[in-house]
Design a protein around this motif. Structure first.
Motif, mmCIF file in Angstrom:
data_model
loop_
_atom_site.group_PDB
_atom_site.id
_atom_site.type_symbol
_atom_site.label_atom_id
_atom_site.label_comp_id
_atom_site.label_asym_id
_atom_site.label_seq_id
_atom_site.Cartn_x
_atom_site.Cartn_y
_atom_site.Cartn_z
ATOM 1 N N SER A 12 31.729 43.442 47.011
ATOM 2 C CA SER A 12 31.497 45.022 46.569
ATOM 3 C C SER A 12 30.543 45.445 45.672
ATOM 4 O O SER A 12 30.230 44.421 44.748
ATOM 5 N N PRO A 13 29.766 46.510 45.788
ATOM 6 C CA PRO A 13 28.720 46.838 44.847
ATOM 7 C C PRO A 13 29.191 46.777 43.378
ATOM 8 O O PRO A 13 30.366 47.170 43.085
ATOM 9 N N ARG A 14 28.411 46.343 42.841
ATOM 10 C CA ARG A 14 28.596 46.212 41.087
ATOM 11 C C ARG A 14 29.042 47.848 40.440
ATOM 12 O O ARG A 14 28.269 48.672 40.734
ATOM 13 N N ARG A 30 42.731 31.881 37.902
ATOM 14 C CA ARG A 30 42.542 31.621 39.400
ATOM 15 C C ARG A 30 41.154 32.248 39.822
ATOM 16 O O ARG A 30 40.652 31.918 40.799
ATOM 17 N N ARG A 31 40.746 33.136 39.010
ATOM 18 C CA ARG A 31 39.496 33.700 39.131
ATOM 19 C C ARG A 31 38.156 33.320 38.337
ATOM 20 O O ARG A 31 37.280 34.140 38.245
ATOM 21 N N GLY A 83 34.572 40.605 38.735
ATOM 22 C CA GLY A 83 35.035 39.756 39.434
ATOM 23 C C GLY A 83 33.962 38.498 39.584
ATOM 24 O O GLY A 83 34.239 37.467 40.059
ATOM 25 N N SER A 84 32.682 38.826 39.579
ATOM 26 C CA SER A 84 31.490 38.018 39.789
ATOM 27 C C SER A 84 31.230 37.280 38.535
ATOM 28 O O SER A 84 31.723 37.845 37.301
ATOM 29 N N ALA A 121 32.185 38.375 43.837
ATOM 30 C CA ALA A 121 33.613 38.807 43.822
ATOM 31 C C ALA A 121 34.091 38.491 45.046
ATOM 32 O O ALA A 121 33.621 38.632 46.051
ATOM 33 N N GLY A 122 35.489 38.021 44.905
ATOM 34 C CA GLY A 122 36.117 37.750 46.232
ATOM 35 C C GLY A 122 36.008 36.166 46.213
ATOM 36 O O GLY A 122 36.892 35.617 46.902
#
Length: 372
Positions: A12-14, A30-31, A83-84, A121-122
């Motif tokens: 997704s876009p930042r 976990r991330r 998340g990135s 992210a993801g």
């Protein structure tokens, strides 16, 4: 060989975090990371199962770290909470010793290999941007190991930053180039890398052409080989043995070797032998220098535990878009528009568009398919 690009969106876009230069919220374990580039990938994956008693403290004692956050303070690109992650990975000869026989330069320690790893992210894939060491860039003011201030310059060879001010100056220079804050720093010493490959039992690669380079101690016929540590180090450092003989050709070999190394680590069943696992973990931690946030076995294990979902096919590897330096035929310069496309894509957590790299000198080396 490496998949250089795709224009589809990877995440997704930042979204900019509120409050200006805010801090990224600490993600759950976990991330916390993604599979990273060649030198550190193997080192991180093998750390699990060693976190108890004497072994834990011994492995902790192997690690070296640099407090990047304290050294750079608040005058940095803003942290983004989406998340990135962005990680600067260097391969260096900073610990001297056996590194010298592969052609140490005069003067200070150097960084031959630099990669920015962007974990989307993801946590399904990552992009890796290799920066040629001969790229001419602006370097900000840095501080030497002895505490001397070295003024900013508008034009300096990229790997000079590390020679002048070590990890801190390297991170500062990358952040100035990209306007992307580096979440982590990982440096792998080349001599330690060689020992690690031997502990892993070698890495299988296929060469489509002979590679001969006396400077990097490499003599390979075309065909499939299981490279030992010395041969692997020779492969990732060779310049004259492939393509146009430039640093750009070497980067293509490094990118191919990364994928082979990741496949090797996944295939050898480390956790079936505690003795083998400990030997690899001991070697890996001795070879690593990290930022302060990763300077323990448990933190590295948490970080590496999030890397398991990305395979070699999920790593999209490119070289910074560059062209010939009009002032020096032995150097290259970033292509302004195309380089900004790369950094903008990563800032927006998107795939790097093919249009950013198709006209770069980094795609014309003649070394693309030499190693598979």
């Amino acid at each position: 060989m490496a998949d250089d690009s795709s224009s589809t969106t990877a995440g997704s876009p930042r979204r900019r975090a509120g409050g200006g230069r805010g801090r990224r919220r600490k993600p759950p374990v976990r991330r916390r990371g993604r599979r990273i580039a060649a030198w550190s990938a193997a080192a991180l994956v093998v750390l699990g199962g060693t976190g108890a008693g004497f072994l834990y403290f011994k492995l902790n004692g192997n690690l070296s770290s640099v407090d990047i956050n304290a050294a750079l303070g608040k005058n940095r690109p803003e942290n983004i909470d989406n998340g990135s992650q962005d990680i600067l990975v260097l391969g260096s000869d900073s610990r001297a010793g056996d590194n010298g026989k592969y052609g140490r330069d005069e003067g200070s320690s150097r960084s031959d290999t630099a990669m920015i790893v962007h974990v989307y992210a993801g946590h399904k894939e990552a992009s890796v941007v290799s920066i040629p060491r001969d790229t001419m860039v602006g370097r900000p003011e840095c501080t030497t190991q002895s505490g001397k201030k070295v003024p900013a310059v508008r034009r300096a060879q990229f790997n000079e930053a590390y020679s002048i001010g070590g990890a801190v100056c390297a991170v500062k220079t990358v952040e100035a180039m990209t306007d992307i804050r580096m979440d982590h720093y990982l440096e792998v010493d080349f001599a330690g890398f060689q020992k690690l490959i031997d502990k892993l039992g070698g890495v299988k690669v296929t060469t489509t052409k002979p590679i001969r380079d006396k400077d990097s101690h490499l003599n390979l016929d075309a065909g499939t080989h299981t490279l030992d540590g010395e041969q692997s180090l020779g492969l990732v450092r060779t310049r004259k043995g492939v393509g146009d003989g430039s640093d750009l050709g070497r980067i293509k070999l490094q990118q191919a070797f990364i994928k082979a190394l990741l496949e090797q680590v996944k295939s050898i069943g480390l956790f079936t032998s505690p003795t083998k696992l400990y030997g690899i973990a001991d070697t890996a931690t001795k070879a690593l220098t990290t930022d302060r946030d990763l300077n323990s076995v448990d933190k590295l294990y948490s970080f590496s535990n999030g890397l398991k979902g990305i395979g070699s096919q999920d790593m999209h590897m490119v070289t910074l878009p560059i062209g010939a330096d009009p002032r020096d035929s032995d150097r290259v310069v970033p292509l302004t528009v195309q380089s900004e496309q790369v950094w903008q894509a990563l800032r927006n957590d998107q795939r790097i568009p093919e249009s950013a790299i198709k006209d770069s000198e980094g795609t014309k080396t003649g070394a693309d398919d030499v190693v598979k």
